[in-house]
Design an enzyme around this catalytic site. Structure first.
Site, PDB file in Angstrom:
ATOM      1  N   ASP A 347      16.619 -24.594   9.839  1.00 17.26           N
ATOM      2  CA  ASP A 347      17.835 -24.222   9.134  1.00 17.26           C
ATOM      3  C   ASP A 347      19.040 -24.295  10.075  1.00 17.26           C
ATOM      4  OD1 ASP A 347      19.214 -22.874   6.801  1.00 17.26           O
ATOM      5  OD2 ASP A 347      19.533 -21.350   8.333  1.00 17.26           O
ATOM      6  N   GLU A 383      17.965 -29.542   9.446  1.00 16.69           N
ATOM      7  CA  GLU A 383      19.107 -29.483   8.551  1.00 16.69           C
ATOM      8  C   GLU A 383      20.304 -29.736   9.462  1.00 16.69           C
ATOM      9  OE1 GLU A 383      20.967 -26.592   5.123  1.00 16.69           O
ATOM     10  OE2 GLU A 383      20.372 -25.665   7.013  1.00 16.69           O
TER      11      GLU A 383
END
Length: 708
Positions: A347, A383
C-alpha cells in the site's frame, strides 16, 4: 506467576516473544528507553511486572522459564517525555510488542490510551491504559504444514482476485454461519470451487495484519472495515478468526493458506508498512510511539512534536532507520517462511521509497528487498503512489517489482465510456504497457491490470453511476474520489429500463474482456463477476455491513455474467497468445512475413499515424499472431498458438468491419461477442474480405479456423 521470579538474561535476537518449549524469550528495541518493564497478564487481567535489565545494541531482553503459549503481555517504557524533541515515553501506557505474533482484544479508546489530556495537547496524562488496551500473545511456533509447497504460479499465468476476508464470505449460504467472514471461510470448499471456476490463481487479501478501528469511527458506531490502519505487522487480525483471539488466529490462518495451496492457489497479502494506527501527535500511545517515537516515525525537521505525513493518516514510518527497515524485512520474511504466503501488495509504496524526501529507486528499502534471498523470490506488487510530493510513480519501480497500473484503469474506463483521444493509449495498455516497463527490462507481467479495486466503484456501479453516493459515510460527500471516469449508461442508479440494463451488462463484458485478454496480469475485484453493488458508494472503508459485503442471493441474478467471466478465464488459460512473457516486437520474426501483432482500421487497412492521432476514432482491430510468439515455454520448446483478431468498437453505433487478407487465414470463428448471449456466438464463422457488423460498444474475438 510471581513477580519475584528471576528473569534470566535471554538473548537480543530474535525480537518479539519466542517460545522454545520450556519458556519464552522477550526482546524489544528502544534507544530512547531508560528502563523497560515486561508486563504479564493473567485471565483476570491481573498484571505482573518484570524489569528487563539486559540491553544489547538498544535491544532490551530477558527469558522467563515456564511462560508459555497463550500468555498475554505488553511493555511499559520509562524514558523522556519531551514531544518537542521527539520523545514520548510514558510508562503509564501499556504498549503492544511491535513483533507480537498475535494480539488479543481491542482498544476501547478511553482517555487513558492517550499520553495527553484531551483538549490539552501539551499536557501529560498518567492514567493506566492497561485495562483499555489489547494485549500481545505468546504463540505456539508449531504447525503441521505436512508437504505444503508454494504454487509459484508464473506471473504470465496469474489471475489475481482482490478479496476482503469478511466481505467475500459473510453472507454465503453454503458456508456454515459460525465461520462466515473468517479465514476459515476463505478456504471452504464452496469458495475454492468458485475461485477455480472463474480462473483465479491467487487471492490478494486486503489487510490482515492486526489493525485498529479508529476512534472517530468507533464514536459513530462504525469500524475501519478495509483495515488500512495497522498496529501489528506480524499478527493476523484477530476479528477474522473463528477459533479465538489468544493465538488461535495464527493456526487458523496457516490452515487456510495450506488449504488454498492444496488447491493450487497462491495467497498475496495487501500490506501497510507506510504508517501505523497511532496517527499524528493527537493520536493514542499504543506501541511504537511509546517505545521509541523518534526512531519509528518520520518527524518534521526542526519540530519533533509533529509528524511528516505522506500517507494522509497522520504519520509515516521512518524508512531510513535501521530498526524500522529491520522490522519490515523481518515481518515480510516471517509471513513467507512461517505463514507460507506467496507475495505482497504494498500500500502507498512510494512512501517506502522516501528514505529522505524524494521517492528514490535507490532507497535502502529497495536495496534490502533486491538482495534478500527470501523476499526477492515472491510476488512483489507496488501501489506506485502516495500523497506526497512527486508521489505518482507508475512505471518507476525497480525491475524486481510489478505495479498496480493506474494508467491501465483510467484508460480502459475512459475508452469504454466514449472519451475522445483514448485509442492510442488504450492499445498500449492492452498490449502490456511497454512504454512504462520495457525500458528497464521488465516484462508485460510488470503491469498488474485492473479496472476496479476496493478503492472506488465496483464494476456494477461503474456502469450505473456518474456520481458517488457516499452519504452513509457521514462525511458530507467529502470522502472518496470525485473523478471516477464512470458512465451510468443513461440513468443514474437503479433502473427497470431493459435497454439500459442490457447496455450496462454489455459494458461490464467489454471491460472484463479487455482485462482478461490484455497482456500483463489481470486483477479482478471480488464480486465484480457477481454484479456486486455498493449502491454508488465509492469509499466503503468504514461500512462493515450489507453495503460492502457480497450479496450471494442477489448474485444469482447475474449468473450469465459469472458464466461469461468463466469463459474469458478459460480462453486466456488455453491460449498463450493472451499471456505472453515478452513484449510484442511488432515486426516479422525469423524470416516470417507476418508480424507478431498488427493494427487495422475497421475497413481492413493498416492503421496509420493519422488514424492513431484522430481523436474521435474509437474502433480498431488487432491481429495477434499465435505462430509468431518469440519466447519459449518453461522447457525451452517453441510456443505456438491459434491466431486471433480482437475487434474493438467503442463507437455508439454499429460499424462494419472487414478482416484484412494478410495471409493469416481466410476463415475466423467468433469466440466472444460481448453484444450477444454466449449461446448465439458459438457457430458463427466470418470470412476475410467480407463486411460484417460489429455492434455498438462491443468486442468481438475471432479465432483462426485451422482446418480450412
Amino acid at each position: 506467576m510471581s513477580a519475584t521470579q528471576r528473569v534470566w538474561p535471554g538473548t537480543p535476537y530474535p525480537l518479539g516473544a519466542t517460545y522454545d518449549g520450556t519458556g519464552t524469550n522477550f526482546a524489544v528495541f528502544s534507544e530512547a528507553a531508560k528502563r523497560v518493564q515486561l508486563c504479564l497478564f493473567d485471565a483476570d487481567g491481573v498484571e505482573t511486572q518484570f524489569d528487563l535489565t539486559e540491553r544489547d545494541a538498544f535491544v532490551w531482553h530477558g527469558y522467563l522459564p515456564l511462560v508459555g503459549i497463550g500468555q498475554l503481555y505488553g511493555y511499559r517504557v520509562h524514558g523522556p517525555y519531551d514531544p518537542a524533541s521527539g520523545n514520548r515515553c510514558n510508562p503509564s501506557k501499556l504498549l503492544l510488542d511491535p513483533y507480537a505474533k498475535a494480539i488479543d482484544g481491542n482498544i476501547d479508546w478511553a482517555q487513558a490510551c492517550f499520553s495527553y489530556t484531551w483538549g490539552e495537547e501539551d499536557s501529560f496524562n498518567d492514567e493506566d491504559s492497561a485495562p483499555h488496551m489489547s494485549k500481545s500473545v505468546v504463540i505456539s511456533p508449531y504447525f503441521d504444514w505436512d508437504n505444503d509447497r508454494h504454487p509459484r504460479t508464473p506471473y504470465q499465468d496469474t489471475v489475481i482476485y482482490e478479496v476482503h476476508v469478511k466481505g467475500l464470505t459473510e453472507t454465503h449460504p453454503g458456508i456454515p454461519e459460525d465461520i462466515r467472514g473468517t479465514y476459515a471461510a476463505l478456504a471452504h470448499p464452496v469458495m475454492i470451487e468458485h475461485y477455480k471456476r472463474i480462473g483465479i490463481t491467487a487471492v490478494e487479501l486486503m489487510p490482515v495484519h492486526q489493525f485498529v478501528h479508529d476512534s472517530h469511527l468507533a464514536d459513530r458506531g462504525m469500524t475501519n472495515y478495509w483495515g488500512y490502519n495497522t498496529i501489528g505487522f506480524f499478527a493476523p487480525h484477530n476479528d477474522y478468526s473463528s477459533q479465538g483471539h489468544s493465538g488461535q488466529q495464527v493456526q487458523e490462518f496457516k490452515a487456510t493458506v495450506k488449504a488454498l495451496h492444496e488447491a493450487g492457489l497462491e495467497v498475496i497479502l495487501d500490506v501497510v508498512y507506510n504508517h501505523t494506527a497511532e496517527g499524528n501527535q493527537l493520536g493514542p500511545t499504543l506501541s511504537f510511539r511509546g517505545i521509541d517515537n523518534a526512531a519509528y516515525y518520520r518527524l518534521v525537521d526542526g519540530d519533533g512534536a509533529h509528524y511528516y505525513d505522506t500517507t494522509g493518516t497522520g504519520n509515516t514510518l521512518l524508512m531510513k532507520h535501521p530498526h524500522v527497515l529491520q522490522m519490515i524485512m523481518d515481518s515480510l520474511r516471517y509471513w513467507v517462511t512461517e505463514m507460507h504466503v506467496d507475495g505482497f501488495r504494498f500500500d502507498l509504496a512510494s512512501s517506502l521509497a522516501r528514505q529522505f524526501h524524494e521517492v528514490d529507486r535507490l532507497s535502502a528499502f529497495f536495496d534490502l528487498v533486491q538482495q534478500d534471498p527470501v523476499i526477492s523470490q515472491v510476488k512483489l506488487i507496488a501501489e506506485p503512489w502516495d500523497i506526497g510530493e512527486n508521489g505518482y510513480n507508475v512505471g518507476g519501480f525497480p525491475p524486481v517489482w510489478t505495479e498496480w497500473n493506474g494508467k491501465y484503469r483510467d484508460t480502459v474506463r475512459d475508452f469504454w465510456r466514449g472519451e475522445d483521444s483514448t485509442l492510442a493509449e488504450f492499445a498500449s495498455r492492452f498490449t502490456g504497457s511497454a512504454d512504462l516497463y520495457e525500458q528497464d527490462g521488465r516484462r508485460p507481467h510488470a503491469s498488474i491490470n485492473f479496472v476496479t479495486a476496493h478503492d472506488g466503484f465496483t464494476m456494477h456501479d461503474l456502469v450505473s453511476y456518474n456520481e458517488k453516493r457516499n452519504d452513509a459515510n457521514g462525511e458530507d460527500g467529502n470522502d472518496g474520489e470525485s473523478n471516477n471516469s464512470s458512465w451510468n449508461c443513461g440513468v443514474e442508479g437503479d433502473t427497470d429500463d431493459p435497454e439500459i440494463k442490457a447496455l450496462r451488462e454489455q459494458q461490464k463484458k467489454n471491460m472484463l474482456t479487455t482485462l482478461f485478454l490484455s497482456q500483463g496480469v489481470p486483477m479482478l475485484l471480488h464480486g465484480d463477476e457477481l454484479g456486486r453493488t455498493q449502491q454508488g458508494n465509492n469509499n466503503v472503508y468504514a461500512q462493515d455491513n450489507e453495503l460492502s459485503w457480497i450479496d450471494w442471493d442477489r448474485a444469482a441474478e447475474f449468473a450469465p455474467l459469472t458464466a461469461f467471466v468463466e469463459r474469458l478465464a478459460a480462453l486466456r488459460h488455453a491460449h498463450p497468445v493472451f499471456r505472453r512473457r515478452r513484449h510484442f516486437q511488432g515486426r516479422g520474426l525469423k524470416g516470417q512475413g507476418l508480424s507478431d501483432i498488427g493494427w487495422f482500421t475497421p475497413g481492413g487497412d493498416w492503421m496509420t499515424e493519422d488514424d492513431w492521432d484522430t481523436g474521435h476514432i474509437k474502433s480498431v482491430a488487432v491481429f495477434l499472431n499465435g505462430e509468431a510468439i518469440a519466447e519459449p515455454d518453461a522447457r525451452g520448446e517453441h510456443v505456438t498458438d491459434d491466431s486471433f483478431f480482437v475487434l474493438f468498437n467503442g463507437h455508439y453505433e454499429f460499424l462494419e468491419f472487414v478482416l484484412p487478407d494478410i495471409g493469416a487465414g481466410t476463415q475466423w470463428i467468433r469466440e466472444i461477442d460481448t453484444s450477444e448471449a454466449e449461446e448465439a456466438v458459438e457457430a458463427s464463422v466470418l470470412t476475410v474480405g467480407e463486411a460484417f457488423a460489429v455492434a455498438a460498444r462491443s468486442i468481438m474475438v475471432l479465432r483462426k479456423v485451422v482446418d480450412e
